[in-house]
Design an enzyme around this catalytic site. Structure first.
Site, PDB file in Angstrom:
ATOM      1  N   GLU A  32      44.497 -21.691  37.029  1.00  0.00           N
ATOM      2  CA  GLU A  32      44.038 -21.969  38.381  1.00  0.00           C
ATOM      3  C   GLU A  32      42.586 -22.409  38.258  1.00  0.00           C
ATOM      4  OE1 GLU A  32      43.525 -18.665  41.035  1.00  0.00           O
ATOM      5  OE2 GLU A  32      43.561 -19.944  42.808  1.00  0.00           O
ATOM      6  N   ARG A 258      47.839 -10.259  27.000  1.00  0.00           N
ATOM      7  CA  ARG A 258      46.608 -11.017  27.146  1.00  0.00           C
ATOM      8  C   ARG A 258      45.572 -10.442  26.196  1.00  0.00           C
ATOM      9  NH1 ARG A 258      45.351 -10.298  32.946  1.00  0.00           N
ATOM     10  NH2 ARG A 258      44.373 -12.297  32.535  1.00  0.00           N
ATOM     11  N   LYS A 268      37.885 -13.102  35.560  1.00  0.00           N
ATOM     12  CA  LYS A 268      37.182 -14.262  36.111  1.00  0.00           C
ATOM     13  C   LYS A 268      36.318 -13.860  37.303  1.00  0.00           C
ATOM     14  CE  LYS A 268      40.710 -17.401  36.114  1.00  0.00           C
ATOM     15  NZ  LYS A 268      41.355 -18.693  36.451  1.00  0.00           N
TER      16      LYS A 268
END
Length: 772
Positions: A32, A258, A268
Site C-alpha cells: 500500500e 514477517r 509503518k
RNA sequence: UGGGGAGUCAUCCAAUGGCAGGAUAACCGGCUUUGAAUCGGUUUAUGGAGGUUCGAAUCCUCUCUCCCCAACCA
C-alpha cells in the site's frame, strides 16, 4: 555467492509444478503506498521477486491503492525506486489496484445479483456489535435478506455518490455465525468521498482489502500469492472471493513470517511518527530501517539481498538478530570498499627527527592482499601528522597495543615511531605527542632490536581534509522497542554522534567510482553522505564499524537490562481456554449412550482408559475397532493399529474410501508377515486404488530379501563405503547404527526386513571389529 | 462457538521415520603493516510427559508456551 535457498514455499511451488497444477510461477508484491519500504518489505520483495527469477516466472509490483485517505504519490515513487535499487525487474512498470476498480465493481454487482452480497446500513458501532465476539455468534443485519433488486438499486446509488460517508456498505452474505470472524459477512465496499491519487473523484466508493486483493491476484493470473502470517485468517475469505468472482484465475495464498529485527521498529505507522515528529531527519535518515535510510547509510543492495537469503523463510514468528544484518553488510563491503585512512578524533603527532618542511609521497594499495584487487593512492607524509586520540595512552592498560610513552609503533604504510614526549592542555588533556622515527623502517623493516607494539592509522596534517563524520548507533536502546507502552521511551539518545575528522587527501581527488564507499582502516565502512556532503565540506556516514575484538574485551558485560517479557495483550489474557479434543470426545459420549457403552466395554476388555477414550469418541473409530476384533484380532492389537499406525484421513486424498473390508487381512499379516510401516503403506495404496490387501502383501513378500546370505554383500558394501563411520561406530558412537540401517534399507530398495537388517548388521559390525 | 497458526543451539534456518546439520554470535589458537579479513578448533538445541516403531525432531495422545482474528486499515 549463495546456494539456492529451499523453504516450504519453494516446496509448494515444486509440487505444483510437478503435478501440473501450474506451468509457470507468477507472484506479486502488493504494497500500500502509505509509507517508505523497510527491510521487512525487502524480505517479501526478495521472496516474491526472487521466486519469479528462480522459476523464470514473473512478479508484479502492484500498488494496493484502495484507501485514498492514506496514500500518496511520493510513496509510489519511492517504493518503485527501492525495488529497482534492490536489483529487481519491474517489467512494464508498476500495476495499480485502482486500475481494476471497474471490474471489481462489476463483480460486486454480479455477487448482488446472485444474492451473495447485500447493502447494509448499520453504523460502524452497530456493525461491530452485530458481528458478535470470539466466543459468540454474530447477529444478522436487518438488511441481510433484502432482495437483489433492492440491493442493486442501493449499491448503484452508493456508486453514484448519493449517500454520505459511512451511511451504507456492501457486505458479502456468508455466515454471521462463522467461527472465523473474517467470514461474518465481511465488508466489501465502503463510501469514501475522497480524492484518489490516480482515479481522482470518479469513485465515491472504494473496495476493501479482502474483496480487492483476491480479485487483483485472479485478474493478473497470480499463481502464488505470498503474504505475512497475520493474513492466515483472511485466506478462507480470499478463497471465497476467488471462487465466487467468476474469474478464471486460481491464485492461492500462502503465508510466511514477517521479518522482525532486534532493536528495530518495523511498523509503518511508528516510522511515520518518527518522521513527522522530527525525531529523525526523514524517511531516509541513516538510522531508519527503511531501504532509503540504509542506502543513504551505505548498505549495498547486495548486502540486503544476501541478508534475506541468510535468514530464510518459515512460519515461525521470530526475531532476527541485528548482528546478522551487520554481518551481511560487513561481508559485502569488505570486498568492495577501498581502504583509506581517516582520523576521527585527531591529536597531533610531531616527528622530531623528520626535517621540517619536507614532504614525501608514499604509495599505498587500496586493498589488502587477500582481497586481490588492484589500485593504489599516494599518501603524503611529513613531520606533522594527526593520529587518533584513542590510539594513544599515557598509561596503557594491559593488552593495549598502540602508542604509549617509550613505545614503538608502526604508522600504517609508513615509518615506525617512538613516543618521547606528551604535551597536554590546561585541562590535562593530551593534545600532542612528540616522537622520534626510524628512517630505515619505511618498508619491511622495523627498528632494529625493538618491539613494535602495533599499527595505527594517521593522516598528514598538511594535506588532510576536514570532514564531518557521523557515527550511528541503534535508534533504540531495547531489543524490542515495539513491545512496551510507548516505543519512543526506548529511543537511544546517542544514536547519532558527529566528529570533526581529518581524512587523507586522496579522498578529495579520487576517481568517481572509487569515491562512493570507503573503509576507513581500523574503524569501519563509510559513505559520503548524498545529501549533506559538499566539496570543501565533506560529510561521511559510518555504514558499519569493523568487528572489534579489542573494544569488546574492554567492555566487560554491557549488562543490558534483561528483556522483560511484555504482558500479553489484554485480549489474549481474557481469552478463555477452548475445548480440547478430549472434551469433545467426552461430550460425545455424554450425548450418545452407545459410545459410553463402548467406553466401558473397551476398558473391561483390557484397553487402557486413554485408549478406550480415543476409540469411543466417535462412532467410526469403534466401528473399525469392532470390525478388526470380529476378524480375529485382539483388542489390544487392533487398538494399537488404529490409534498409532492407521494413516490419518486428513493425509489422504479426497477420494479416500475407507477400505474397511481389507482391514482383517492387512492386520492379520501385521506381526508375522509385514512391518507396520509396510502395512501403513499398503493402507494408503488401498485407499487410493482399491485392490486386495492380500495381493499387496504377497507382492511384498515375494520381493523381499529374507535371508542373511543375500543381505550380507549389501551390508559389506555399505561398510566398506563408509569405513570411517564403521570405525567411529566401533569407537562407541552407537547413534550411527540408525545410519547403517537406513543405508542398507535404501540399498535394498526397501525390500529387506528391518529385523533381518538389524541382525545382520549387528553381527557384521561386531564380528569384524573383534577380528581386527 | 471460538477459530487459525507456531514451538529445534544464545539467534535465524535445515533435517519430508534412518549420522540432529548450516549460518550468525561466543570462546580458544594460527596468521597479520587494519585488534579487520582469513585459517584451524571448541561450546551450545528437538517445550514437557506418555505411547507406537528395529529406529521418532518427524507418527499418535495428553499437556505447556507464544502469535493472529471481533477497523467502514492493509
Amino acid at each position: 555467492m549463495t546456494t539456492t535457498p529451499s523453504d516450504f514455499i519453494r516446496d509448494i511451488i515444486d509440487a505444483d509444478l510437478a503435478s501440473g497444477k501450474h506451468s509457470q510461477v507468477v507472484t506479486r508484491f502488493p504494497p500500500e503506498p502509505n509509507g517508505y519500504m523497510h527491510i521487512g518489505h525487502a524480505k517479501a520483495v526478495c521472496l516474491s521477486f526472487g521466486l519469479a527469477l528462480q522459476y523464470k516466472g514473473r512478479c508484479n509490483l502492484r500498488f494496493d491503492d484502495t484507501n485514498p485517505a492514506k496514500e500518496d504519490q511520493e510513496y509510489v515513487d519511492s517504493i518503485a525506486a527501492d525495488i529497482k535499487w534492490l536489483g529487481f525487474d519491474l517489467g512494464e512498470g508498476p500495476l495499480f489496484a485502482s486500475d481494476y476498480f471497474d471490474t471489481m465493481y462489476e463483480i460486486a454487482e454480479k455477487l448482488i445479483g446472485e444474492g451473495k452480497a447485500y447493502v447494509c446500513d448499520l453504523s460502524d458501532e452497530q456493525t461491530r456489535e452485530y458481528r458478535g465476539s470470539l466466543q459468540e455468534a454474530g447477529k444478522e443485519s436487518p438488511r441481510r435478506n433484502q432482495s437483489p433488486a433492492e440491493n442493486l438499486d442501493l449499491f448503484r446509488k452508493m456508486r453514484a455518490g448519493d449517500f454520505p460517508d459511512g451511511s451504507y456498505v456492501l457486505r458479502a452474505k456468508i455466515d454471521m455465525a462463522a467461527s472465523n470472524m473474517k467470514m461474518r459477512d465481511p465488508l466489501l465496499y465502503r463510501i469514501r468521498h475522497d480524492h484518489h491519487d490516480r482515479t481522482g473523484d470518479t469513485w465515491p466508493i472504494y473496495p476493501m482489502y479482502d474483496f480487492a486483493h483476491p480479485l487483483e491476484d485472479a485478474l493478473e493470473g497470480i499463481t502464488h500469492s505470498l503474504c505475512t502470517l497475520e493474513f492466515e485468517n483472511n485466506r478462507e475469505l480470499y478463497n471465497w472471493i476467488v471462487a465466487n468472482s467468476g474469474l478464471p484465475g486460481k491464485p492461492e495464498q500462502t503465508e510466511f513470517a514477517r521479518l522482525a529485527l532486534g532493536y528495530t521498529i518495523m511498523s509503518k505507522r511508528k516510522l511515520l511518527q518518527l518522521v513527522e515528529q522530527n525525531l529523525v531527519s526523514g524517511w531516509d535518515d541513516p538510522r531508519m530501517p527503511t531501504i532509503a535510510g540504509m542506502r543513504r547509510r551505505g548498505y549495498r543492495a547486495e548486502a540486503i539481498v544476501r541478508f534475506c537469503d541468510l535468514i530464510g523463510v518459515s512460519k515461525n514468528n521470530s526475531t532476527v538478530d541485528i548482528g546478522k544484518l551487520e554481518y551481511a553488510v560487513r561481508d559485502d563491503l569488505n570486498s568492495v570498499a577501498p581502504r583509506v585512512m581517516a582520523v576521527l578524533e585527531p591529536i597531533k603527532l610531531t616527528i622530531t627527527g623528520y626535517p621540517e618542511g619536507k614532504s614525501e609521497s608514499i604509495s599505498a594499495p587500496y586493498f589488502p592482499p587477500d582481497i586481490g584487487k588492484p589500485g593504489e593512492r599516494d599518501l603524503s607524509f611529513s613531520n606533522n601528522l594527526y593520529i587518533e586520540a584513542s590510539d594513544f595512552a599515557e598509561t596503557p592498560t594491559k593488552g593495549f597495543r598502540r602508542l604509549a610513552p617509550g613505545r614503538w609503533i608502526r604508522l600504517r604504510h609508513a615509518y615506525c615511531v617512538r613516543c618521547d614526549e606528551v604535551i597536554k592542555d590546561e585541562a590535562g588533556k593530551v593534545v600532542e605527542v612528540r616522537c622520534s622515527y626510524d628512517p630505515n623502517s619505511l618498508g619491511e623493516n622495523g627498528p632494529a632490536g625493538e618491539k613494535v607494539w602495533g599499527v595505527i592509522h594517521w593522516v598528514d596534517s598538511k594535506t588532510s581534509l576536514a570532514a564531518e563524520v557521523r557515527i550511528y548507533d541503534r535508534l533504540f536502546k531495547s531489543e524490542r522497542p515495539g513491545a512496551g507502552d510507548d516505543f519512543l521511551d526506548h529511543l537511544n539518545p546517542d544514536s547519532l554522534s558527529r566528529y570533526s575528522a581529518q581524512v587523507e587527501a586522496s579522498i578529495g581527488t579520487a576517481e568517481a567510482d572509487t569515491k562512493i564507499r570507503y573503509q576507513f582502516e581500523r574503524q569501519g565502512y563509510f559513505i559520503e553522505d548524498n545529501v549533506d556532503s559538499k566539496p570543501g565540506a565533506l560529510v561521511f556516514n559510518r555504514t558499519i564499524g569493523l568487528r572489534d575484538s579489542w573494544v569488546k574485551s574492554k567492555t566487560v558485560t554491557t549488562s543490558e537490562a534483561p528483556e522483560i517479557k511484555t504482558a500479553q495483550s489484554s485480549r489474549a489474557a481474557t481469552r478463555p481456554k477452548s475445548r480440547t479434543k478430549a472434551d469433545i470426545r467426552q461430550s460425545a459420549r455424554k450425548h450418545d449412550s452407545a459410545l459410553s457403552e463402548r467406553f466401558a466395554r473397551y476398558q473391561s476388555e483390557g484397553l487402557s482408559e486413554g485408549d478406550s477414550d480415543l476409540l469411543s469418541g466417535a462412532s467410526e473409530w469403534g466401528d473399525r475397532l469392532e470390525a478388526l476384533v470380529a476378524a480375529g484380532l485382539s483388542f489390544s492389537d487392533a487398538a494399537k493399529w488404529l490409534i498409532n499406525e492407521q494413516p490419518r484421513e486428513d493425509d489422504l486424498p479426497i477420494e479416500f474410501a475407507s477400505p474397511v473390508s481389507e482391514f482383517p487381512a492387512l492386520l492379520a499379516a501385521l506381526e508375522s508377515r509385514i512391518s507396520s510401516s509396510k502395512a501403513r503403506k499398503i493402507w494408503k495404496e488401498l485407499a487410493q486404488k482399491k485392490g486386495s490387501a492380500e495381493a499387496l502383501i504377497k507382492a511384498i513378500e515375494a520381493d523381499r530379501i529374507d535371508d542373511g546370505d543375500s543381505l550380507a554383500p549389501i551390508v559389506a558394501k555399505i561398510m566398506s563405503d563408509n569405513s570411517d563411520k564403521v570405525t567411529t561406530y566401533r569407537g562407541g558412537k552407537e547413534a550411527l547404527f540408525g545410519f547403517f540401517v537406513g543405508q542398507v534399507m535404501r540399498a535394498a530398495k526397501g525390500k529387506a526386513s528391518a529385523k533381518l537388517v538389524k541382525d545382520v548388521l549387528l553381527r557384521m559390525l561386531n564380528e569384524k571389529g573383534d577380528a581386527q
